[in-house]
Scaffold this motif. Sequence first.
Motif, PDB file in Angstrom:
ATOM      1  N   ASN A 111      18.652  37.485  51.133  1.00  0.00           N
ATOM      2  CA  ASN A 111      19.433  38.533  50.899  1.00  0.00           C
ATOM      3  C   ASN A 111      19.705  38.596  49.584  1.00  0.00           C
ATOM      4  N   HIS A 112      18.828  39.289  48.569  1.00  0.00           N
ATOM      5  CA  HIS A 112      19.499  39.776  47.786  1.00  0.00           C
ATOM      6  C   HIS A 112      21.157  40.454  47.373  1.00  0.00           C
ATOM      7  N   THR A 113      21.099  41.304  48.719  1.00  0.00           N
ATOM      8  CA  THR A 113      22.863  42.111  48.760  1.00  0.00           C
ATOM      9  C   THR A 113      23.600  40.159  48.138  1.00  0.00           C
ATOM     10  N   LYS A 114      23.779  39.401  48.692  1.00  0.00           N
ATOM     11  CA  LYS A 114      24.735  38.341  48.523  1.00  0.00           C
ATOM     12  C   LYS A 114      24.868  37.643  47.042  1.00  0.00           C
ATOM     13  N   LYS A 115      23.165  37.322  46.726  1.00  0.00           N
ATOM     14  CA  LYS A 115      23.088  36.841  45.823  1.00  0.00           C
ATOM     15  C   LYS A 115      23.136  37.547  44.278  1.00  0.00           C
ATOM     16  N   TRP A 116      22.865  38.890  44.410  1.00  0.00           N
ATOM     17  CA  TRP A 116      23.764  39.894  43.046  1.00  0.00           C
ATOM     18  C   TRP A 116      25.251  39.658  43.249  1.00  0.00           C
ATOM     19  N   LYS A 117      26.203  39.837  44.061  1.00  0.00           N
ATOM     20  CA  LYS A 117      27.584  39.659  44.647  1.00  0.00           C
ATOM     21  C   LYS A 117      27.852  38.244  43.516  1.00  0.00           C
ATOM     22  N   LEU A 118      27.280  37.961  44.045  1.00  0.00           N
ATOM     23  CA  LEU A 118      27.844  36.340  43.226  1.00  0.00           C
ATOM     24  C   LEU A 118      27.642  36.377  42.486  1.00  0.00           C
ATOM     25  N   TYR A 119      26.860  36.253  41.901  1.00  0.00           N
ATOM     26  CA  TYR A 119      26.372  36.403  40.739  1.00  0.00           C
ATOM     27  C   TYR A 119      27.265  36.864  39.402  1.00  0.00           C
ATOM     28  N   ARG A 120      27.624  38.712  39.759  1.00  0.00           N
ATOM     29  CA  ARG A 120      28.307  39.804  39.566  1.00  0.00           C
ATOM     30  C   ARG A 120      29.970  39.298  39.016  1.00  0.00           C
ATOM     31  N   GLY A 121      30.084  38.212  40.304  1.00  0.00           N
ATOM     32  CA  GLY A 121      31.676  37.811  40.610  1.00  0.00           C
ATOM     33  C   GLY A 121      31.692  36.779  39.294  1.00  0.00           C
ATOM     34  N   ILE A 122      30.143  35.574  39.665  1.00  0.00           N
ATOM     35  CA  ILE A 122      30.972  35.134  38.247  1.00  0.00           C
ATOM     36  C   ILE A 122      30.713  35.236  37.182  1.00  0.00           C
ATOM     37  N   LYS A 123      29.965  36.441  36.861  1.00  0.00           N
ATOM     38  CA  LYS A 123      29.718  36.585  35.327  1.00  0.00           C
ATOM     39  C   LYS A 123      31.758  37.298  35.121  1.00  0.00           C
ATOM     40  N   ARG A 124      31.977  38.610  36.064  1.00  0.00           N
ATOM     41  CA  ARG A 124      33.197  38.633  35.996  1.00  0.00           C
ATOM     42  C   ARG A 124      34.335  37.853  35.899  1.00  0.00           C
ATOM     43  N   PHE A 125      34.573  36.947  36.484  1.00  0.00           N
ATOM     44  CA  PHE A 125      35.545  35.929  36.403  1.00  0.00           C
ATOM     45  C   PHE A 125      35.409  35.288  35.429  1.00  0.00           C
ATOM     46  N   SER A 126      34.420  34.967  34.276  1.00  0.00           N
ATOM     47  CA  SER A 126      33.937  34.475  33.364  1.00  0.00           C
ATOM     48  C   SER A 126      34.824  35.018  32.077  1.00  0.00           C
ATOM     49  N   THR A 127      35.146  35.790  31.655  1.00  0.00           N
ATOM     50  CA  THR A 127      35.462  37.408  31.218  1.00  0.00           C
ATOM     51  C   THR A 127      37.559  36.644  30.878  1.00  0.00           C
ATOM     52  N   GLY A 128      37.427  36.824  32.455  1.00  0.00           N
ATOM     53  CA  GLY A 128      39.667  36.382  31.574  1.00  0.00           C
ATOM     54  C   GLY A 128      40.393  37.593  31.874  1.00  0.00           C
ATOM     55  N   LYS A 129      39.597  38.420  32.093  1.00  0.00           N
ATOM     56  CA  LYS A 129      40.522  39.218  31.978  1.00  0.00           C
ATOM     57  C   LYS A 129      40.610  40.282  33.011  1.00  0.00           C
ATOM     58  N   ASN A 130      41.870  40.869  33.181  1.00  0.00           N
ATOM     59  CA  ASN A 130      42.266  41.306  33.946  1.00  0.00           C
ATOM     60  C   ASN A 130      41.752  42.014  34.987  1.00  0.00           C
ATOM     61  N   LEU A 131      41.692  42.357  36.561  1.00  0.00           N
ATOM     62  CA  LEU A 131      41.089  43.332  37.242  1.00  0.00           C
ATOM     63  C   LEU A 131      41.282  45.328  36.832  1.00  0.00           C
ATOM     64  N   SER A 132      40.444  45.961  37.015  1.00  0.00           N
ATOM     65  CA  SER A 132      40.564  47.233  36.826  1.00  0.00           C
ATOM     66  C   SER A 132      41.313  47.483  38.258  1.00  0.00           C
ATOM     67  N   GLU A 133      42.128  48.515  38.076  1.00  0.00           N
ATOM     68  CA  GLU A 133      42.363  49.075  39.512  1.00  0.00           C
ATOM     69  C   GLU A 133      41.409  48.912  40.877  1.00  0.00           C
ATOM     70  N   LEU A 134      40.092  49.358  40.328  1.00  0.00           N
ATOM     71  CA  LEU A 134      39.317  50.128  41.195  1.00  0.00           C
ATOM     72  C   LEU A 134      38.180  48.266  41.735  1.00  0.00           C
ATOM     73  N   GLU A 135      38.521  47.530  40.541  1.00  0.00           N
ATOM     74  CA  GLU A 135      37.509  46.392  41.078  1.00  0.00           C
ATOM     75  C   GLU A 135      38.839  45.185  41.520  1.00  0.00           C
ATOM     76  N   GLU A 136      39.632  45.595  41.824  1.00  0.00           N
ATOM     77  CA  GLU A 136      40.507  45.227  42.993  1.00  0.00           C
ATOM     78  C   GLU A 136      40.663  45.378  44.127  1.00  0.00           C
ATOM     79  N   HIS A 137      39.761  46.845  43.915  1.00  0.00           N
ATOM     80  CA  HIS A 137      39.157  47.180  45.799  1.00  0.00           C
ATOM     81  C   HIS A 137      38.146  46.036  46.514  1.00  0.00           C
ATOM     82  N   VAL A 138      37.953  46.016  45.496  1.00  0.00           N
ATOM     83  CA  VAL A 138      36.789  44.638  45.779  1.00  0.00           C
ATOM     84  C   VAL A 138      36.972  43.043  46.074  1.00  0.00           C
ATOM     85  N   TYR A 139      37.705  42.858  44.302  1.00  0.00           N
ATOM     86  CA  TYR A 139      37.917  40.959  44.601  1.00  0.00           C
ATOM     87  C   TYR A 139      40.130  41.084  45.256  1.00  0.00           C
ATOM     88  N   GLY A 140      40.444  41.956  45.150  1.00  0.00           N
ATOM     89  CA  GLY A 140      41.434  41.790  45.752  1.00  0.00           C
ATOM     90  C   GLY A 140      42.924  41.472  44.643  1.00  0.00           C
TER      91      GLY A 140
END
Length: 350
Positions: A27-56
């Motif tokens: 399941n490449h898609t799930k691995k990529w979503k996991l990796y992408r989310g962890i990288k975004r989490f580590s920035t510590g920045k607030n999510l954009s409006e578009l990102e909130e549609h993905v992560y809440g």
Amino acid sequence: MQIELEYEHGNFIDLELQNINYFVGPNHTKKWKLYRGIKRFSTGKNLSELEEHVYGDDGIVIFCDGEKVKSKDLPIYYLDCRESFLHHYYENKGSLMAKEIQAMGEIFELGRGIERINNEFLTFENQLSELFIEKYKHVQPTLRSINFSDISKYFLQLSFFEDEVTYPVEMMDIEKLIDDYCCLLMNEIERTQKMTWLWINNPNAFMSKKIFCSFVGKLSICAEESGLLNVFILSEDYLELNYNEVDLESTVLLYEKHQQIPSFNVLKKSIERHYPDELNQTDRELISRLFRVFPYIGKFKNDRDNIYLRDKDIVLLKVVDELLGYEYELNLQKDYSDLTILESKYLIDQ
């Protein structure tokens, strides 16, 4: 420690955290979503409006033993290509080398050296003043004192030295730097005393199998000695490592669902009950075979023709697939000369 990793809003992958953790499966898609989310989490920045549609609205969530973790309390590093490795050898903000150099500014001997440099600056300032006096009546030069930050910012240049030849950092061979990388990582962990994560994505794409095996061995030692380092390895294909029972229990299969592998003894007994013949192999051989078939577990029907495994590994793949509830529908036109009669019949019977 039980951790939960959010890869989409409300969707988590949970696992019992180990020193070295593997995410494998088709399941490449799930691995990529996991990796992408962890990288975004580590920035510590607030999510954009578009990102909130993905992560809440509550952002990307990580739980450790039920407690929500803040990005500032969890240093995370990544390796996914040659450039991501070399990044830590530049003086860029946030790199391991930049943090190491900054910490060197606290060394007493270097402070004394800077004092001597500033004394030389005073001598030079006097010489410069004499020249100004000869030319100007009211203007005098002043040289400000320098500090370690000035030296690292304006005067320091790192280079790669090999066979008595000096190269730019960008020409470094990463396969010769794994010892230095582990040293930089351990020094930073010692300074912060924080749980630290290292995520490695598709290492076969940027590091030789032999060197990566050595790298994982060294990271395992770092994790054991520090008690604060956890390594996460995501791979699209088989990684040629010296696997053992602990590695098996540290593996999460990502297929249509996800599942952490149970203890080796539990899994072995399940395989023995369903295997068409006697296994007749050592535990180490079975573990190695399991890691060879993991990339194909639950693989979608249309992709089955792209499976390249040894004869007996095909049998093991069918057994594990069926343990996970998959119907085995692999059509192979092949002479299974290495299989026993029972193994051959097992493959033929769909």
